[in-house]
Enzyme design. Structure first.
Site, mmCIF file in Angstrom:
data_model
loop_
_atom_site.group_PDB
_atom_site.id
_atom_site.type_symbol
_atom_site.label_atom_id
_atom_site.label_comp_id
_atom_site.label_asym_id
_atom_site.label_seq_id
_atom_site.Cartn_x
_atom_site.Cartn_y
_atom_site.Cartn_z
ATOM 1 N N SER A 51 0.789 -1.181 -0.060
ATOM 2 C CA SER A 51 0.061 -0.023 -0.066
ATOM 3 C C SER A 51 0.855 1.022 0.058
ATOM 4 C CB SER A 51 -0.842 0.083 1.176
ATOM 5 O OG SER A 51 -1.484 1.314 1.465
ATOM 6 N N TYR A 67 -1.952 -1.067 10.119
ATOM 7 C CA TYR A 67 -1.780 -1.402 8.700
ATOM 8 C C TYR A 67 -0.799 -0.739 8.219
ATOM 9 C CZ TYR A 67 -3.791 -1.010 4.098
ATOM 10 O OH TYR A 67 -4.047 -1.255 2.648
HETATM 11 N N1 LIG Z 1 -8.656 -0.125 -1.732
HETATM 12 C C1 LIG Z 1 -7.475 0.587 -1.668
HETATM 13 O O1 LIG Z 1 -7.713 1.840 -2.138
HETATM 14 C C2 LIG Z 1 -6.133 0.048 -1.464
HETATM 15 C C3 LIG Z 1 -5.172 0.848 -1.135
HETATM 16 C C4 LIG Z 1 -3.913 0.429 -0.719
HETATM 17 C C5 LIG Z 1 -3.648 -0.967 -0.687
HETATM 18 N N2 LIG Z 1 -4.952 -1.729 -0.712
HETATM 19 C C6 LIG Z 1 -4.862 -3.180 -0.464
HETATM 20 O O2 LIG Z 1 -5.112 -3.833 -1.460
HETATM 21 C C7 LIG Z 1 -6.018 -5.180 -0.994
HETATM 22 C C8 LIG Z 1 -7.191 -5.506 -1.344
HETATM 23 O O3 LIG Z 1 -7.979 -4.448 -0.897
HETATM 24 P P1 LIG Z 1 -9.583 -3.936 -0.866
HETATM 25 O O4 LIG Z 1 -9.797 -2.604 -0.999
HETATM 26 O O5 LIG Z 1 -10.050 -4.666 -2.274
HETATM 27 O O6 LIG Z 1 -9.950 -4.752 0.210
HETATM 28 P P2 LIG Z 1 -11.443 -5.116 0.862
HETATM 29 O O7 LIG Z 1 -12.491 -4.657 -0.021
HETATM 30 O O8 LIG Z 1 -11.476 -4.692 2.372
HETATM 31 O O9 LIG Z 1 -11.225 -6.859 0.758
HETATM 32 C C9 LIG Z 1 -10.590 -7.322 1.879
HETATM 33 C C10 LIG Z 1 -10.428 -8.810 1.283
HETATM 34 O O10 LIG Z 1 -9.694 -9.617 2.367
HETATM 35 C C11 LIG Z 1 -10.488 -10.848 2.857
HETATM 36 N N3 LIG Z 1 -10.055 -10.965 4.333
HETATM 37 C C12 LIG Z 1 -9.891 -9.914 5.062
HETATM 38 N N4 LIG Z 1 -9.771 -10.630 6.383
HETATM 39 C C13 LIG Z 1 -9.611 -11.754 5.972
HETATM 40 C C14 LIG Z 1 -9.041 -13.008 7.025
HETATM 41 N N5 LIG Z 1 -8.750 -12.756 8.213
HETATM 42 N N6 LIG Z 1 -8.952 -14.018 6.135
HETATM 43 C C15 LIG Z 1 -9.304 -14.162 5.004
HETATM 44 N N7 LIG Z 1 -9.531 -13.232 4.122
HETATM 45 C C16 LIG Z 1 -9.530 -12.031 4.754
HETATM 46 C C17 LIG Z 1 -12.052 -10.298 2.719
HETATM 47 O O11 LIG Z 1 -12.801 -11.420 2.519
HETATM 48 P P3 LIG Z 1 -13.661 -11.812 3.843
HETATM 49 O O12 LIG Z 1 -14.293 -10.625 4.368
HETATM 50 O O13 LIG Z 1 -14.786 -12.764 3.138
HETATM 51 O O14 LIG Z 1 -12.740 -12.706 4.558
HETATM 52 C C18 LIG Z 1 -11.803 -9.652 1.177
HETATM 53 O O15 LIG Z 1 -11.971 -10.385 0.317
HETATM 54 C C19 LIG Z 1 -5.469 -5.001 0.446
HETATM 55 O O16 LIG Z 1 -4.145 -5.686 0.611
HETATM 56 C C20 LIG Z 1 -5.386 -3.738 0.587
HETATM 57 O O17 LIG Z 1 -4.551 -3.484 1.854
HETATM 58 C C21 LIG Z 1 -6.248 -1.333 -1.164
#
Ligand SMILES: NC(=O)c1ccc[n+]([C@@H]2O[C@H](COP(=O)([O-])OP(=O)(O)OC[C@H]3O[C@@H](n4cnc5c(N)ncnc54)[C@H](OP(=O)(O)O)[C@@H]3O)[C@@H](O)[C@H]2O)c1
Length: 262
Positions: A159, A173
């Site tokens: 990130s 985080y």
């Molecule tokens: N969106 C952004 O702007 C952004 C920016 C920087 C980095 N990122 C990174 O990109 C990645 C995806 O982000 P996103 O925004 O798509 O996240 P999100 O919508 O919050 O999705 C997170 C995913 O992780 C799974 N998850 C969470 N806790 C878990 C656990 N204990 N065991 C297994 N699975 C788990 C969730 O599924 P369940 O709830 O079914 O477990 C979900 O599929 C992450 O690594 C995030 O840090 C995102």
């Protein structure tokens, strides 16, 4: 469209029909960037094994989904080990061409307030580090034989918060993502020797549920492209890092943020 203009080909047409089907293991596939990644790889003909805490959603249109979905709590060490054993059984001594460590959590205090380094409870630090940092290395080590057999590729999702203080992302985080970026470097050195490439991607503000209210201000003030990224704009780069186009890229961290880091 002029008669000479070629029609856009569906992504499936890009897959070589004679090549053996490749397999991706993707953590955190149920929403956001993970979901876009499932669509991108499935469309190109890959088998996609997904895992997250919840069962496979019935309304999901991907026909091959439920039998290739594994419920794992990546915040729990024993359950992560159990899940890895189940994945190995499903691969049945076969090859794993790509592992994408995408699942992450970003806890907030009451009212969505940022959790800083002073007020984050130790239980929260530990859980965040387990999901965001320990699970990725456990997955890669647990599946090392299958990755080696395929000369596969690992992508760790870090990130922008891993390299600067972010107004909404908490301290646990941010530090877990910084650690994951360092781990990518270590893994690139260790796994590279067995033919497995390891890279990371560092998204900025991507239009998903993880974003906090107030992100509009960052878009206006800090992002040269003046817009959020889309999950598919991230999935496209993950795809490149798992395929031939990036065959000599190892140990890189690619920023996907519209220029927010400059
Ligand atoms: N969106 C952004 O702007 C952004 C920016 C920087 C980095 N990122 C990174 O990109 C990645 C995806 O982000 P996103 O925004 O798509 O996240 P999100 O919508 O919050 O999705 C997170 C995913 O992780 C799974 N998850 C969470 N806790 C878990 C656990 N204990 N065991 C297994 N699975 C788990 C969730 O599924 P369940 O709830 O079914 O477990 C979900 O599929 C992450 O690594 C995030 O840090 C995102």
């Amino acid at each position: 469209m002029s008669p000479e203009t070629p029609k856009a080909r569906p992504a499936t047409a890009l897959a070589d029909s004679n090549a053996p089907r490749r397999t991706l293991l993707l953590t955190g596939a149920s929403r956001g960037i993970g979901h876009a990644t499932v669509i991108r790889f499935s469309s190109a003909g890959w088998r996609v094994i997904t895992c997250s805490r919840h069962p496979f959603p019935e309304e999901c249109p991907w026909g091959a989904g439920p039998e290739d979905h594994i419920q794992i709590d990546l915040g729990d060490r024993a359950d992560t080990l159990r899940g890895i054993a189940e994945i190995r059984e499903r691969l049945d001594g076969g090859q794993l061409h790509a592992l994408v460590n995408n699942a992450a959590i970003s806890p907030k205090a009451a009212g969505g307030r940022r959790l800083g380094s002073i007020d984050t409870e130790m239980d929260t630090w530990e859980r965040v580090f387990h999901v965001n940092f320990f699970a990725p290395i456990m997955m890669a080590r647990g599946l090392i034989e299958e990755l080696k057999a395929a000369k596969g590729s690992v992508v760790n999702v870090t990130s922008i918060a891993g390299s600067r203080v972010h107004p909404f992302a908490g301290a646990a985080y941010a530090t877990s993502k910084a650690a994951l970026a360092s781990l990518t470097r270590e893994m690139a050195s260790d796994f590279g020797r067995i033919g497995v490439r390891v890279n990371s991607i560092a998204p900025g503000e991507i239009d998903t549920a993880i974003l906090s209210p107030g992100t509009e201000k960052i878009v206006e003030e800090d992002i040269p492209l003046r817009r959020l990224g889309t999950p598919d704009e991230v999935a496209k780069i993950i795809y490149v890092l798992c395929t031939e186009t990036s065959s000599y890229v190892n140990g890189a961290e690619i920023h996907i943020n519209g220029g927010q880091h400059v």
